[in-house]
Design a protein around this motif. Structure first.
Motif, PDB file in Angstrom:
ATOM      1  N   TYR A  84       0.844  -1.190   0.000  1.00 27.40           N
ATOM      2  CA  TYR A  84       0.000   0.000   0.000  1.00 27.40           C
ATOM      3  C   TYR A  84       0.885   1.248   0.000  1.00 27.40           C
ATOM      4  O   TYR A  84       1.814   1.359   0.811  1.00 27.40           O
ATOM      5  CB  TYR A  84      -0.906   0.025   1.231  1.00 27.40           C
ATOM      6  CG  TYR A  84      -1.866  -1.132   1.317  1.00 27.40           C
ATOM      7  CD1 TYR A  84      -2.717  -1.428   0.258  1.00 27.40           C
ATOM      8  CD2 TYR A  84      -1.925  -1.926   2.466  1.00 27.40           C
ATOM      9  CE1 TYR A  84      -3.608  -2.495   0.343  1.00 27.40           C
ATOM     10  CE2 TYR A  84      -2.815  -2.988   2.562  1.00 27.40           C
ATOM     11  CZ  TYR A  84      -3.644  -3.268   1.489  1.00 27.40           C
ATOM     12  OH  TYR A  84      -4.517  -4.322   1.569  1.00 27.40           O
ATOM     13  N   ARG A  85       0.579   2.160  -0.906  1.00 31.69           N
ATOM     14  CA  ARG A  85       1.250   3.469  -0.915  1.00 31.69           C
ATOM     15  C   ARG A  85       0.255   4.486  -0.349  1.00 31.69           C
ATOM     16  O   ARG A  85      -0.779   4.754  -0.947  1.00 31.69           O
ATOM     17  CB  ARG A  85       1.671   3.856  -2.332  1.00 31.69           C
ATOM     18  CG  ARG A  85       2.422   5.180  -2.417  1.00 31.69           C
ATOM     19  CD  ARG A  85       2.855   5.486  -3.851  1.00 31.69           C
ATOM     20  NE  ARG A  85       3.677   6.689  -3.894  1.00 31.69           N
ATOM     21  CZ  ARG A  85       3.206   7.921  -4.063  1.00 31.69           C
ATOM     22  NH1 ARG A  85       1.896   8.094  -4.220  1.00 31.69           N
ATOM     23  NH2 ARG A  85       4.012   8.967  -4.092  1.00 31.69           N
ATOM     24  N   VAL A  86       0.608   5.079   0.785  1.00 27.67           N
ATOM     25  CA  VAL A  86      -0.320   5.933   1.532  1.00 27.67           C
ATOM     26  C   VAL A  86       0.247   7.347   1.610  1.00 27.67           C
ATOM     27  O   VAL A  86       1.379   7.552   2.056  1.00 27.67           O
ATOM     28  CB  VAL A  86      -0.550   5.394   2.958  1.00 27.67           C
ATOM     29  CG1 VAL A  86      -1.637   6.201   3.656  1.00 27.67           C
ATOM     30  CG2 VAL A  86      -0.899   3.917   2.928  1.00 27.67           C
ATOM     31  N   VAL A  87      -0.548   8.312   1.175  1.00 31.54           N
ATOM     32  CA  VAL A  87      -0.151   9.721   1.236  1.00 31.54           C
ATOM     33  C   VAL A  87      -1.024  10.427   2.260  1.00 31.54           C
ATOM     34  O   VAL A  87      -2.244  10.502   2.104  1.00 31.54           O
ATOM     35  CB  VAL A  87      -0.288  10.408  -0.142  1.00 31.54           C
ATOM     36  CG1 VAL A  87       0.051  11.888  -0.037  1.00 31.54           C
ATOM     37  CG2 VAL A  87       0.596   9.733  -1.172  1.00 31.54           C
ATOM     38  N   PRO A  93       7.150  12.448   1.025  1.00 37.32           N
ATOM     39  CA  PRO A  93       7.062  11.152   0.355  1.00 37.32           C
ATOM     40  C   PRO A  93       6.039  10.247   1.025  1.00 37.32           C
ATOM     41  O   PRO A  93       5.767  10.357   2.230  1.00 37.32           O
ATOM     42  CB  PRO A  93       8.487  10.588   0.485  1.00 37.32           C
ATOM     43  CG  PRO A  93       9.357  11.787   0.661  1.00 37.32           C
ATOM     44  CD  PRO A  93       8.537  12.773   1.445  1.00 37.32           C
ATOM     45  N   ALA A  94       5.461   9.349   0.250  1.00 37.84           N
ATOM     46  CA  ALA A  94       4.412   8.470   0.750  1.00 37.84           C
ATOM     47  C   ALA A  94       4.960   7.419   1.706  1.00 37.84           C
ATOM     48  O   ALA A  94       6.135   7.048   1.657  1.00 37.84           O
ATOM     49  CB  ALA A  94       3.711   7.796  -0.424  1.00 37.84           C
ATOM     50  N   ARG A 104       5.773  -1.735   7.975  1.00 37.74           N
ATOM     51  CA  ARG A 104       6.183  -0.544   7.239  1.00 37.74           C
ATOM     52  C   ARG A 104       7.470  -0.836   6.461  1.00 37.74           C
ATOM     53  O   ARG A 104       8.379  -1.498   6.972  1.00 37.74           O
ATOM     54  CB  ARG A 104       6.411   0.614   8.205  1.00 37.74           C
ATOM     55  CG  ARG A 104       6.916   1.891   7.542  1.00 37.74           C
ATOM     56  CD  ARG A 104       6.898   3.057   8.495  1.00 37.74           C
ATOM     57  NE  ARG A 104       7.399   4.264   7.861  1.00 37.74           N
ATOM     58  CZ  ARG A 104       7.254   5.484   8.356  1.00 37.74           C
ATOM     59  NH1 ARG A 104       6.605   5.649   9.524  1.00 37.74           N
ATOM     60  NH2 ARG A 104       7.735   6.529   7.729  1.00 37.74           N
ATOM     61  N   ILE A 105       7.534  -0.345   5.228  1.00 35.90           N
ATOM     62  CA  ILE A 105       8.708  -0.551   4.378  1.00 35.90           C
ATOM     63  C   ILE A 105       9.476   0.766   4.305  1.00 35.90           C
ATOM     64  O   ILE A 105       8.994   1.740   3.723  1.00 35.90           O
ATOM     65  CB  ILE A 105       8.308  -1.014   2.962  1.00 35.90           C
ATOM     66  CG1 ILE A 105       7.335  -2.200   3.042  1.00 35.90           C
ATOM     67  CG2 ILE A 105       9.533  -1.384   2.149  1.00 35.90           C
ATOM     68  CD1 ILE A 105       6.756  -2.603   1.696  1.00 35.90           C
ATOM     69  N   GLU A 106      10.641   0.786   4.909  1.00 33.16           N
ATOM     70  CA  GLU A 106      11.427   2.022   4.975  1.00 33.16           C
ATOM     71  C   GLU A 106      11.971   2.406   3.598  1.00 33.16           C
ATOM     72  O   GLU A 106      12.400   1.544   2.822  1.00 33.16           O
ATOM     73  CB  GLU A 106      12.586   1.853   5.962  1.00 33.16           C
ATOM     74  CG  GLU A 106      12.146   1.603   7.407  1.00 33.16           C
ATOM     75  CD  GLU A 106      11.373   2.783   7.993  1.00 33.16           C
ATOM     76  OE1 GLU A 106      11.595   3.927   7.531  1.00 33.16           O
ATOM     77  OE2 GLU A 106      10.553   2.558   8.900  1.00 33.16           O
ATOM     78  N   HIS A 107      11.942   3.700   3.305  1.00 30.38           N
ATOM     79  CA  HIS A 107      12.501   4.284   2.063  1.00 30.38           C
ATOM     80  C   HIS A 107      11.878   3.679   0.811  1.00 30.38           C
ATOM     81  O   HIS A 107      12.475   3.720  -0.269  1.00 30.38           O
ATOM     82  CB  HIS A 107      14.022   4.103   2.017  1.00 30.38           C
ATOM     83  CG  HIS A 107      14.728   4.553   3.256  1.00 30.38           C
ATOM     84  ND1 HIS A 107      14.697   5.855   3.709  1.00 30.38           N
ATOM     85  CD2 HIS A 107      15.472   3.847   4.151  1.00 30.38           C
ATOM     86  CE1 HIS A 107      15.405   5.944   4.828  1.00 30.38           C
ATOM     87  NE2 HIS A 107      15.878   4.750   5.127  1.00 30.38           N
ATOM     88  N   ALA A 108      10.680   3.131   0.942  1.00 32.77           N
ATOM     89  CA  ALA A 108      10.068   2.430  -0.187  1.00 32.77           C
ATOM     90  C   ALA A 108       9.679   3.388  -1.314  1.00 32.77           C
ATOM     91  O   ALA A 108       9.781   3.026  -2.490  1.00 32.77           O
ATOM     92  CB  ALA A 108       8.848   1.650   0.283  1.00 32.77           C
TER      93      ALA A 108
END
Length: 509
Positions: A84-87, A93-94, A104-108
């Motif tokens: 999931y890309r969440v803004v 950055p998302a 959570r994926i860091e620096h994704a």
């Protein structure tokens, strides 16, 4: 009378020289810039398959990370897994979350931009030396690019090659390097008069004054040349100035008049431009039934939108022979429905019918694309709608303009640039919507973002035709090299004409 024409030609010619030199030299640089700039290796986004069967529903996962409201939510494939890309803040950055583990994926967001940059460019084997989040335009990334925010990915090399990536729509904004920067900066300085950027109130009036001076000077010069024809021999610089003026007179009039019209119409367009609005989506509005239905589908794209204050899913299927974009209603009141009932009985059916109109039946080969999703609901669950892209765009435009849907007429999906919707507008696919009012406006809206990509009035269409044919000479596109050569030669002729005119003025003084 001749002395009067001579007076205006001489003094307006002095003012014209500045514009002739700046616009001529910068105009010559444009075809060079288009040839030296980097060329993409791919023009379509990478294919992706969203396997969401084991994914945690966003309404369940996001609150675990303290997220209860957001601006954008989309699903992508990162390192082979759905994420999931969440803004939650358009200036930052998302946030990315693993759709299966919930971690959570860091620096994704940066890593995804790099992945896309390698896909779109020929620099896949080069090392990335810098990744920068861009939220404003600059000389390196000018406003003509239109897309913000973007990632600037810089690869190794003396030419500093860069890719600008829009992660949200998985698209390439533009490519650049040192050579293109040089030409772009000069074009902005000389053609757009970027040296007056700090005083925008002076930029347009002064450029308009100089263009008007060029037109009057060219006309007065033609009158003088025709009246003095055979009336005595001229020598040296004066003779060359006269002959060159006659040779380039038509091009001067075409380029200056079309440039002046473009300047005035562009200034008016800037005043009525709609700001980009970011809507807030509340997770409390999300319900389980639509997500469960979507998670069972074969999808290549999935994005959360807001329409009429309610969240919707915009998705693209991979199972159809011709993929199409669709929307399912996410925010409804629970209402029992019979499985055999083919009509939507929910209150939002009014919204669906009001926005669909006749265009719903015209899209996708004449079949209306609304009803329920297969296996999307049971007797005790909310009804799920399936709306076509045309209906989405009509509703988005109604909310942007504050006008009723009944004010808008024919709609059609635009998949490529051309005509009044040229490459300068950047966004695809978009939906064209014609106004039914006497204003004759055409709107182009991007359903995936809700952004009004272009608003074209009758004068805009006329100016676009004039600028294309009289300024850019697109009528000669059959041989672009010959066209660019001719335009450059006439531009160079105007530069020399301006220099000779200045020499004659200084010699007389």
């Amino acid at each position: 009378m001749t002395h009067s024409w001579q007076f205006w030609h001489r003094w307006l010619g002095v003012l014209s020289c500045i514009g002739l030199i700046l616009w001529g030299l910068s105009g010559i640089s444009h075809p060079i810039m288009t040839r030296v700039q980097p060329v993409p290796a791919a023009f379509q986004p990478p294919a992706q398959h969203l396997d969401l069967k084991a994914a945690i529903a966003p309404a369940q996962l996001l609150p675990q990370h303290g997220i209860h409201a957001l601006n954008q939510l989309s699903v992508h494939v990162l390192d082979g897994k759905p994420a999931y890309r969440v803004v939650t803040d358009m200036r930052k950055p998302a946030l990315w979350l693993d759709a299966r583990s919930g971690q959570r994926i860091e620096h994704a967001d940066r890593d995804y931009a790099i992945q896309l940059a390698r896909h779109y460019t020929h620099w896949r084997q080069r090392q990335v030396v810098d990744a920068r989040w861009i939220t404003g335009f600059s000389t390196q990334y000018p406003a003509v690019q239109r897309l913000l925010p973007v990632w600037q990915i810089t690869f190794e090399g003396d030419d500093r090659p860069r890719a600008y990536i829009d992660n949200g729509q998985i698209r390439l904004a533009t490519l650049s390097d040192r050579r293109r920067d040089l030409f772009s900066a000069w074009f902005h300085f000389g053609h757009n008069w970027g040296f007056l950027d700090s005083v925008p109130g002076l930029q347009v009036p002064l450029a308009g004054l100089v263009l008007s001076a060029i037109l009057i000077s060219a006309i007065s010069g033609l009158v003088l040349a025709l009246r003095r024809r055979g009336g005595g021999r001229q020598h040296g610089v004066r003779r060359v100035h006269r002959q060159l003026g006659l040779a380039v007179a038509l091009a001067t009039l075409l380029l200056a008049s079309s440039g002046l019209l473009h300047l005035m119409v562009s200034a008016e367009q800037a005043q009525r431009a709609m700001p980009l609005a970011s809507s807030t989506i509340t997770l409390a509005d999300l319900q389980a039934a639509p997500w469960q239905a979507l998670a069972e589908q074969s999808l290549r794209q999935l994005t959360l939108l807001q329409l009429g204050g309610k969240p919707y899913w915009l998705w693209q299927s991979t199972s159809a022979a011709t993929p199409r974009s669709q929307v399912g209603v996410l925010a409804q009141e629970s209402k029992p429905a019979k499985a055999a009932d083919t009509k939507a009985t929910h209150g939002n059916a009014t919204l669906a019918k009001a926005t669909l109109g006749k265009d719903a039946h015209a899209e996708h080969g004449g079949h209306a694309n609304h009803g329920r999703l297969p296996n999307a609901w049971a007797a005790d669950q909310p009804v799920v709608f399936d709306l076509p892209m045309l209906a989405i765009a009509r509703l988005q435009l109604a909310m942007l303009t504050g006008r009723p849907v009944a004010d808008f007429g024919h709609t059609s999906v635009v998949h490529k640039f051309g005509g009044e919707y040229g490459f300068i507008f950047k966004r695809l696919p978009v939906v064209r919507i014609d106004s039914l009012l006497a204003d004759g406006q055409h709107y182009y809206i991007e359903p995936a973002t809700g952004v009004l990509a272009a608003q074209i009035e009758p004068m805009d269409r006329f100016e676009g035709w004039v600028f294309a044919y009289l300024h850019k000479w697109v009528f000669a596109d059959a041989n672009k090299t010959l066209r660019d050569l001719l335009v450059s030669l006439f531009a160079l002729g105007n530069v020399v004409l301006g220099v000779l005119g200045m020499l004659l003025f200084l010699r007389r003084k």
